[in-house]
Design an enzyme around this catalytic site. Sequence first.
Site, mmCIF file in Angstrom:
data_model
loop_
_atom_site.group_PDB
_atom_site.id
_atom_site.type_symbol
_atom_site.label_atom_id
_atom_site.label_comp_id
_atom_site.label_asym_id
_atom_site.label_seq_id
_atom_site.Cartn_x
_atom_site.Cartn_y
_atom_site.Cartn_z
ATOM 1 N N ARG A 304 -15.731 17.766 -2.695
ATOM 2 C CA ARG A 304 -17.302 17.922 -2.154
ATOM 3 C C ARG A 304 -18.005 18.985 -2.859
ATOM 4 O O ARG A 304 -19.242 19.039 -3.158
ATOM 5 C CB ARG A 304 -17.108 18.133 -0.563
ATOM 6 N N TYR A 344 -19.604 9.193 10.103
ATOM 7 C CA TYR A 344 -19.281 10.473 10.626
ATOM 8 C C TYR A 344 -20.579 11.054 11.266
ATOM 9 O O TYR A 344 -20.666 12.729 11.800
ATOM 10 C CB TYR A 344 -18.779 11.654 9.564
ATOM 11 N N CYS A 370 -26.629 -5.927 8.782
ATOM 12 C CA CYS A 370 -26.793 -6.043 9.988
ATOM 13 C C CYS A 370 -25.881 -5.356 11.048
ATOM 14 O O CYS A 370 -24.965 -5.618 11.703
ATOM 15 C CB CYS A 370 -26.478 -7.485 10.174
#
Length: 441
Positions: A304, A344, A370
């Site tokens: 990350r 999250y 949806c």
Amino acid sequence: MSDRGRRSAGRGGAGRAAAARPFQYRGRELCCDGASLEALAEQHGTPLYVYSAEQVRYRFGLFQRAFAGRAHTVCYAVKANSSLAILRMLAELGAGFDIVSGGELERVRRASKRALGRVVFSGVGKQAWEIDAALKAGILLFNVESEAELGLLAARAEVLGARARFALRVNPDVFAETHPYISTGLREHKFGVEIGLARAIYRRAARSRWLDAAGVSVHIGSQIRAVGPFAAALERVAGLVGELREDGHRIRYVDAGGGLGIDYNDPPAKPAFDAARTVAEYAAALGEAAAGLGAVHLLVEPGRFIVAQAGGLLTRVLAVKKNGTKTFAIADAAMNDLIRPALYQAHHEILPVKQGRGASVPVDVVGPVCESGDFFARDRRMPRLKAGELVLVLDAGAYGMSQASNYNTRARAAEVLVDGVETRLIRRRETLKELLAAEIL
Ligand code: LLP
């Protein structure tokens, strides 16, 4: 030239000179480094992932520099963003790779054959074919997550006549503040083996001549902002390494895992040195914890931190509507493109590509899927959005495209890499034909 110097080149404006983040307004238009997002949307359509090559290099460089004083390899965690173009770019900078599947191994092979020798293979459920492929590829290290897996590794190594270097992934029982879905370092998690049982497992492993107990590994979770838990985990590992050496194992590698977090609330104008300082603190904390280890090659597996802020998800507002008291801006990107907010409750900053002038009003930025969970932001104060307008979901370079799906039979987005003034399509938009190709009627 320093990174800050290079970033500021050709930009002008004292406020921007210190900004190392790629997405900035130029005039009133949001750009990725030298590229106009408006033009990219025009050329490639939306939703579109846009990445800054310079930012990826810069972030990777922070780790290289911070660990420069010791033998180390930065094994970029492929799962964060597994685009071949990004993997190749990192491989050329000397990166190793942390993989968790035979699929990710194949990605590294295609990006750079030379990098295969710098691969560490993590993951709780490795299968025989994946182990075989990794043994044949001559990877650096298997991070083994159970005694059963160690048995399988020994068996496959014997069949292939290749000795397997392994590190047991130990679970240090260290708590780290993060979302429960991405915390891994506690005893009750499925990852690794309890550290107290490790010594006996290494002892038993030593009976197989197909296994080389080369290291110890640990990974306590992801999006961890404080460096203390990383140091605490590594200290426990250091204690174990001492014991293992006493037992006669030749431990040469310590893998400290990944997990260093970013601030998703950071405004993009925040200066570069914050990231540099975070990585320096992280390296110092690991260095201290590893001080007693003697000669070991340190492995780290950041994902990350290297790619998140290098990428954004560009999407066009399809319509704006009011339901009751709420205003919804319906974007053409959805949870199938970026699932982090739904999964999250993650926060992502969102910026209009044309800088808004008017007062901010609360809006829900949602996708067309949806599900009520299909949102990017709820009750976010933004300048009033209009149909047809482009917005950028920030910090989407990590776990964005790599977690994309075809839910609602939506084709996956295209990806563009901006490198200075050049832009390159690195993945074209998936077609419906491709999406349906594997199905049998
Ligand atoms: N090493 C291992 C063994 C891992 O399991 C992970 C991430 C990493 C390294 C890299 O962690 P990083 O430096 O990127 O934090 N999808 C979630 C994150 C899942 C992380 C899984 N493991 C998210 O979007 O936040």
